[in-house]
Design a protein around this motif. Structure first.
Motif, PDB file in Angstrom:
ATOM      1  N   LYS A 116       0.586   0.103  -7.179  1.00  0.00           N
ATOM      2  CA  LYS A 116       0.226  -1.116  -6.452  1.00  0.00           C
ATOM      3  C   LYS A 116       0.297  -2.332  -7.373  1.00  0.00           C
ATOM      4  CE  LYS A 116      -2.894   1.019  -3.065  1.00  0.00           C
ATOM      5  NZ  LYS A 116      -4.292   1.082  -2.580  1.00  0.00           N
ATOM      6  N   GLU A 165      -1.979  -5.392   4.512  1.00  0.00           N
ATOM      7  CA  GLU A 165      -0.924  -4.423   4.258  1.00  0.00           C
ATOM      8  C   GLU A 165       0.208  -4.921   3.377  1.00  0.00           C
ATOM      9  OE1 GLU A 165      -0.810  -1.257   5.231  1.00  0.00           O
ATOM     10  OE2 GLU A 165      -2.757  -1.372   6.239  1.00  0.00           O
ATOM     11  N   ASN A 200       6.197   8.718   4.641  1.00  0.00           N
ATOM     12  CA  ASN A 200       5.366   7.650   4.100  1.00  0.00           C
ATOM     13  C   ASN A 200       4.614   8.151   2.872  1.00  0.00           C
ATOM     14  OD1 ASN A 200       2.476   6.122   4.142  1.00  0.00           O
ATOM     15  ND2 ASN A 200       4.105   4.784   4.894  1.00  0.00           N
ATOM     16  N   THR A 239       0.787  -1.231   0.000  1.00  0.00           N
ATOM     17  CA  THR A 239       0.000   0.000   0.000  1.00  0.00           C
ATOM     18  C   THR A 239       0.823   1.288   0.000  1.00  0.00           C
ATOM     19  OG1 THR A 239      -0.139   0.063   2.421  1.00  0.00           O
ATOM     20  CG2 THR A 239      -1.852  -1.171   1.238  1.00  0.00           C
ATOM     21  N   SER A 240       2.049   1.209   0.515  1.00  0.00           N
ATOM     22  CA  SER A 240       2.835   2.446   0.603  1.00  0.00           C
ATOM     23  C   SER A 240       4.320   2.145   0.663  1.00  0.00           C
ATOM     24  CB  SER A 240       2.434   3.241   1.842  1.00  0.00           C
ATOM     25  OG  SER A 240       2.764   2.508   3.014  1.00  0.00           O
ATOM     26  N   GLN A 270       1.839   6.939  -0.072  1.00  0.00           N
ATOM     27  CA  GLN A 270       0.841   5.964  -0.497  1.00  0.00           C
ATOM     28  C   GLN A 270       0.987   5.668  -1.993  1.00  0.00           C
ATOM     29  OE1 GLN A 270      -1.568   4.335   1.507  1.00  0.00           O
ATOM     30  NE2 GLN A 270      -0.248   5.210   3.113  1.00  0.00           N
TER      31      GLN A 270
END
Length: 392
Positions: free
Chosen positions: A204, A271, A196, A187-188, A198
């Motif tokens: 993705k 995650e 962080n 996700t990140s 995204q």
């Protein structure tokens, strides 16, 4: 355990400390607590507390900011560290005297040789610390002797209780599997500045495709494929009878379907993406370690159960007003020396007399035994296609 070796381990607690400031003010003659009417002096309780403080000061002061750590909630229990440690000390003192009262239950005694070694260790402790440090500790030879005597009883009582515990552990109970896995955040990511970021939907999808390509190449050499892909391989051992796991249940479920040397398909959690390699479905070394861990836990549980039983129907009262006067507002430092070889120390302790045990144990504790009173211290081909098809 031989009595001489036991005593040497106890005496390893003797350390040398130097105070940076003067002594605090309590009335040592006051009663600090009573146990079924038995009076425990405030002076001895103060020494036990300040001795514990000295150990914490030596170990953690540089990390947590010197004496200021005592006013912080270091244990996350809603109280400052001084209050937490003092509470622990009072509980320890209660337990020590309860163990003394029940020595007969296990036919425990302090032998003449142990008494002699305690006497000599106490004398050495008083000699090795500056007058300033001794004042700050609230130390007297009698308090040091009492601490060592109670610690000797506690160790021998614990040894006797441990002997009551069943040390047989079945392979089924302790069996451990060992896997290696790669985990990739789906996700990140974290940029060079530690922020962080995204992923977009396109990113993705790209990350997922990269993990799938890694999984295909990982069947031949998991570690080499991970290194080439820039992934970190993490080992993890676990038992099917474990009550909890450090990894997501989906990962454990997938791992349990693997045989030795097989690689899982890509596992997707909320995650992360995971790829698992089964190193061993029965890791003998880790299984033996688990057996020892299970036995130790049994011993710990038994000790706590027995000691808790001793507390039933016993009246232990703390003199709150006097105990509140014990403060950790002065700082200790301990000078460290080069660590002695443990095997050499053990051999020496087994062969020499009680006094030499004391000296060796002091070396094992890394404490500097200076005699200068003026010194102030400075401190897995057939299934592949199906799996790959399923993944794509």
């Amino acid at each position: 355990m031989k009595a001489k070796r036991l005593l040497a381990l106890l005496l390893a607690a003797v350390l040398s400390a130097s105070a940076l400031t003067g002594c605090g003010g309590i009335d040592a003659s006051q009663t600090g607590a009573t146990l079924d009417g038995q009076e425990i002096s405030l002076g001895f309780m103060n020494f036990m507390a300040r001795y514990q403080q000295a150990i914490y000061d030596a170990q953690f002061s540089a990390m947590f900011g010197g004496s200021s750590m005592w006013t912080q909630d270091m244990f996350g229990d809603g109280t400052d560290m001084e209050t937490s440690v003092k509470k622990s000390v009072t509980e320890s003192i209660e337990q020590l005297y309860l163990l003394e009262k029940h020595m007969g239950d296990y036919k425990v005694e302090v032998t003449a040789n142990e008494q002699k070694a305690i006497e000599e260790a106490a004398e050495q402790f008083m000699e090795d610390n500056s007058k300033k440090a001794l004042r700050q500790l609230g130390a007297t030879k009698e308090y040091v002797k009492e601490m060592l005597r109670l610690n000797t009883i506690q160790a021998k009582m614990r040894q006797a209780m441990d002997a009551e515990v069943d040390t047989e552990v079945s392979k089924e109970e302790a069996a451990q599997k060992t896997i290696s896995y790669v985990s990739v955040n789906r996700t990140s990511t974290t940029d060079e500045e530690g922020n962080n970021k995204q992923y977009t939907e396109e990113e993705k999808a790209s990350v997922e495709q990269q993990v799938k390509e890694f999984r295909k190449s990982a069947k031949d050499d998991f570690t080499a494929a991970a290194e080439k892909a820039g992934y970190t391989v993490t080992p993890y051992s676990y038992g099917e009878k474990d009550e909890s796991y450090a990894l997501d249940d989906k990962v454990i479920e997938a791992a349990n379907k693997l045989k030795d040397g097989e690689v899982s398909k890509v596992i997707t959690t909320d995650e992360n993406f995971y790829v698992v390699h089964m190193d061993s479905t029965f890791d003998e070394e880790k299984t033996e370690e688990k057996k020892k861990s299970i036995v130790q836990q049994r011993k710990d549980d038994h000790y706590v159960e027995v000691c808790d039983g001793y507390k039933e129907d016993v009246k232990y009262e703390l003199n709150e007003d006097e105990w509140a006067k014990v403060k950790f507002d002065e700082f200790f430092t301990i000078k460290q020396t080069q660590e002695a070889d443990p095997e050499e120390s053990s051999d020496q302790q087994e062969s020499d007399d009680a006094k030499q045990e004391s000296n060796d144990a002091e070396k094992d504790s890394d404490a500097d035994q200076s005699k200068d009173d003026k010194e102030d211290a400075n401190a897995d081909q057939s299934k592949d296609a199906e799996e790959e098809s399923a993944e794509n």
